[in-house]
Scaffold this active site. Structure first.
Site, short mmCIF file in Angstrom:
data_model
loop_
_atom_site.label_atom_id
_atom_site.label_comp_id
_atom_site.label_asym_id
_atom_site.label_seq_id
_atom_site.Cartn_x
_atom_site.Cartn_y
_atom_site.Cartn_z
CB SER A 1 -0.94 0.03 1.21
OG SER A 1 -1.70 -1.15 1.28
CG HIS B 1 0.44 1.65 8.47
ND1 HIS B 1 -0.90 1.69 8.19
CD2 HIS B 1 0.99 0.79 7.56
CE1 HIS B 1 -1.16 0.88 7.16
NE2 HIS B 1 -0.02 0.33 6.76
#
Lengths: 480, 422
Positions: free
Chosen positions: A49, A53
């Site tokens: 992705s 994060h």
């Protein structure tokens, strides 16, 4: 030290292996990275992705939580010192049902426990104010301003290149077939197209992604088991890239973990992934049901995603370990063998922290001295099309090849392609060029520039056109 | 800032014909900008014959056809720059190009003619599932590698899409010794010209499977095989109809898309059906003084029509230089394709200023047999033309004359429709 004797051998030139290598290059030691593919960033690191994060997701106290929060911090710093594309665009976790709001609060509290800063729970209307494309059904969201997006290729390449410039050796197209303990050292059996050989090393770092269980289990009786968990993605044209500015997650519920919708750091729009456990660790096929599923589920967050603007789809494998956490460090029964196993999400975000952590353990163990020649900075690839006209012209005057546009869609010049080929750990394949400088990553997906880029690669590497590969040997472009 | 009367973006068939026509109107200060290393555009790699039947009444190869126009450009001494890419155009007709010698240069154009052509729809945009190995090529890329660079891309071939380039490449690869196993077409009809189906597939015994698509690409490094499946009326694969073909190459001929990136920067209005710009009968876009022609306007089947259209753009760009305000206050009549007519080019007609004859080109959305094309001026049916067969792969046209608007009062909308013959 002999030709095939090292202090540390790292198995795998993905983002984790590259991060460990770069941290080790701060020390006075002989390190070698072994990679079975033709380039760095060829496995899990290349198809994910591309999210940094913030660190709210992992359970407090886990390695995932620790590494994620520290890793995200380091990536922010490294994007300057190692000069790769990174943007702190913030994340948003959407809640669609009143009854799920407690889960959002739980996520918020988990984030606090992990040390994530600046988080806020906002109403559906506030969320839509920030992101007008969001669904009317959003009732609340967790806003996490410290979430970011990164170019996974250039993050990995930057780490590896800097490691190599500081003395770490890299060998590609080299596969480890067996590992044996030999007194105070390990003996690695390796296979290349040239034949089999052995490498002796005091320490091993196992950063081999979905294959980390195989190597771990060669030296330890405490067996681990890694499942390749496939995720499919679809990527949209840059025209769709501003549909959302934050990375939009869905709050996991009993229906599944949810898919994300995010801009990429280069300005495309990315949707995915699903999660399918596989037997076959090589299965990176996309499927119609898989792509249909993520496309449909993403519409819950952002109802107007223009799938007509899709330019490509891909699938990546996550290395999921049964214990559900990163396995970092030495197994009890295999001193000197350092695992970086089970590196699934948030593995990309954690990589620099894992590098720092494992290099620290190795330094302590081996008592290595600092490498006084260590250079921490590295200049990234020039993006000619993004330069102001005067700078662009100055560059073209210095090197006219920056004035020859090869890739029309992304406006990538021949100068950039030459740089990708001739730098430290330069590209040897079309994919290698693409990942470094984005040639062929635009809407025509290399339709126009493939022949031209093949010619450049053939000329610069001094290989016949018939030997020009998309990636590994066996992926020759010409067959006739 | 340097000023040029007319700048033409693209030195392919459209750009060359536009330049020649503008020069014939007396414009001296013309500049053609071409990104490739030679003029002629895509024609250089179209080494098959069949070009020029309308224009020259003889059958030429692509390079021969291009050469005739190139020669006129050379003879007329029209300046051009090769290896030069235009990176920006503004609505005020400032244009920035880049090349090795000059770097980035911004010039002011009196008029601009956009003739950038089109690109092929790639594998990713089609969402074809499977691995992503080497050996998946768009037909035009494979054609360039074979015909310009001289390399065979593969030996055993499956082709998806029956667009003209795919059909031409089926024959070309067969002649070079490859085995073309099948051509699969998603739609229930071919996307290419009938003559190409006959001359490139039928003559070589290559099967064409309509209502079929690729449902899996096999092979991790290089293509090792392709699975195709039949599709239902919803164009979704029907489970159980999978057929496997072992092959090393998949060619894609699944549609062409106008290369309109530069139009977006200039704020030119685009047509969602053609993906090209909306134009008036003068081929001017929504930005005054910026004209479009050739495959960047809408994708053509025949280069002859590109040349004819581009010449009109060149002539009208020259006229614009003489009188930029001529069309700024006149009323525009909308043209609309209805009932099976997917679009029209032009989309607007300036009856006051139109040429005595204006060709309107369009495509139909399905295969029609024994139907007619009707032209309406508002609610009045003006003409009906009988058509034995119409297909999406073959461009249609009607002629509108200035005289036909005489004495009938203002016309708000012109509609073109597929109808049952009376």
């Amino acid at each position: 030290m002999g030709e095939n004797t090292y202090d540390v051998v790292i198995i795998g030139a993905g983002v984790t292996g590259a991060a460990v290598a770069r941290e080790l290059s701060r020390l006075k030691l002989h390190a070698l990275v072994l990679e079975r593919a033709e380039d760095v960033c060829s496995g899990t690191s290349k198809a994910n992705s591309a999210i940094v994060h913030a660190g709210y997701d992992a359970m407090p106290g886990t390695m995932k939580a620790k590494m994620n929060v520290r890793g995200a911090e380091l990536i922010r710093e490294l994007s300057h010192t190692l000069d790769f594309p990174y943007r702190q665009n913030g994340s948003m976790i959407l809640c669609f049902r009143e009854e799920d709001k407690p889960k959002l609060t739980a996520l918020y509290e988990r984030g606090l426990a992990n040390g994530v800063k600046e988080m806020r729970i906002i109403s559906g209307d506030e969320a839509r104010e920030l992101e007008p494309a969001l669904s009317k059904e959003v009732v609340a969201a967790l806003l996490v301003p410290t979430g970011g997006i990164v170019c996974p290729f250039n993050l990995t390449i930057a780490l590896a290149e800097n490691a190599a410039d500081n003395g770490v050796e890299f060998r590609f197209l080299t596969e480890v077939t067996d590992i044996q303990k030999d007194k105070d050292a390990y003996l690695l059996h390796v296979q290349t197209s040239g034949g089999a050989s052995e490498i002796r090393t005091r320490y091993v770092v196992n950063a081999s992604g979905v294959y980390a269980d195989k190597f771990h289990n060669m030296v330890s009786e405490h067996k681990i088991h890694i499942t390749a968990r496939k995720g499919e993605y679809v990527l949209m044209d840059k025209e769709a890239g501003t549909l959302v500015s934050h990375t939009i997650f869905q709050l996991p519920n009993e229906l599944g973990k949810g898919v994300l919708v995010t801009p990429t750091v280069h300005g495309n729009l990315l949707v995915g992934p699903d999660a399918v456990d596989l037997q076959d660790k090589e299965d990176t096929e996309t499927t119609l049901p898989g792509m249909d599923d993520i496309k449909k589920r993403a519409l819950q967050s952002v109802p107007d995603i223009p799938y007509r603007q899709m330019i490509t789809g891909f699938a990546g494998l996550r290395a999921h370990e049964d214990g559900d956490d990163f396995i970092l460090g030495e197994p009890e029964d295999a001193e000197g063998f350092f695992d970086a196993a089970g590196i699934e999400s948030p593995g990309l975000s954690s990589a620099p922290a894992i590098g720092e952590y494992l290099a620290g353990l190795i330094q302590k163990k081996g008592g290595f001295q600092p490498n006084e020649q260590f250079i921490s900075e590295r200049k990234g690839f020039i993006e000619v099309a993004k330069l102001p006209m005067e700078e662009r012209n100055a560059l073209i005057r210095k090197n006219p090849k920056y004035g020859t546009i090869v890739c029309r869609c992304e406006q990538i010049s021949e100068g950039e392609i030459l740089d990708a080929i001739h730098r430290t750990l330069g590209a040897t394949s079309l994919d290698g060029i693409k990942r470094r400088v984005r040639q062929g990553m635009g809407r025509c997906q290399a339709g126009f520039c493939t022949p031209r880029t093949m010619e450049i690669l053939s000329r610069e590497l001094g290989i016949p056109m018939e030997k020009v590969c998309k990636n590994q040997p066996g992926s020759e472009m010409i067959k006739g | 800032m340097t000023h040029k009367d007319i700048v033409i973006v693209g030195g392919g068939p459209a750009g060359l014909a536009a330049a020649i026509a503008a020069r014939e109107q007396g414009v001296q200060d013309i500049l053609i900008l071409e990104r490739d290393a030679r003029l002629g555009g895509i024609l250089n790699q179209c080494i098959h014959n069949g070009f020029g039947l309308h224009t020259f009444k003889e059958e030429l190869t692509g390079p021969e056809y291009a050469e005739r126009f190139e020669k006129k450009v050379y003879d007329a001494g029209i300046p051009y720059k090769l290896n030069t890419i235009v990176v920006n155009i503004t609505k005020d007709r400032e244009l920035t190009y880049i090349n090795e010698e000059e770097g980035a240069v911004t010039i002011q154009a009196g008029a601009i003619i956009l003739a950038m052509g089109c690109r092929e729809r790639p594998r990713g945009a089609l969402g074809l599932p499977g691995f992503r190995p080497a050996g998946v090529y768009t037909a035009g890329t494979a054609q360039r590698l074979m015909n310009i660079e001289g390399y065979m891309v593969g030996k055993e071939v499956v082709i998806l899409g029956s667009g003209d380039i795919g059909l031409i490449m089926a024959r070309r690869m067969t002649l070079e010794g490859a085995k073309v196993k099948v051509v699969a077409e998603l739609m229930p009809y071919s996307g290419g010209l009938k003559r190409n189906i006959v001359q490139c597939l039928d003559d070589y015994g290559i099967p064409l499977k309509l209502s079929h698509t690729v449902t899996k690409i096999h092979g991790k490094e290089r293509v090792t095989g392709i699975t195709i499946s039949e599709v239902g009326p919803d164009r979704r694969p029907i489970p159980g109809t999978e057929e496997y073909y072992s092959c090393d190459t998949l060619l894609l001929s699944c549609g062409l898309i106008p290369e309109t990136e530069l139009m977006k920067t200039a704020g030119i209005t685009l047509n969602p059906v053609t993906s090209g710009p909306d134009v008036e009968d003068s081929l001017v876009t929504s930005v005054p003084g910026v004209f479009a022609c050739g495959n960047v306007l809408h994708v053509h089947d025949l280069v002859d029509f590109v040349s004819e259209e581009a010449a009109r753009a060149g002539k009208n760009a020259a006229a614009f230089l003489g009188n930029p305000e001529a069309r700024s206050h006149s009323t525009k009549t909308m043209l609309k394709g209805i009932n099976g007519v997917r679009y029209t080019v032009p989309e607007m007609l300036d009856i006051e200023n139109m040429d005595p004859e204006v060709v309107v080109r369009f495509r139909v959305g399905d295969v029609y047999r024994n139907k007619s094309i009707s032209v309406y001026y508002d609610d009045r049916k003006i003409r009906t033309i009988r058509k034995r067969v119409m297909a999406p792969g073959e461009m249609e046209q009607v002629m509108l004359t200035r005289d036909s608007f005489q004495g009938i009062g203002p016309v708000k909308e012109i509609r073109i429709a597929v109808e049952d013959p009376a």
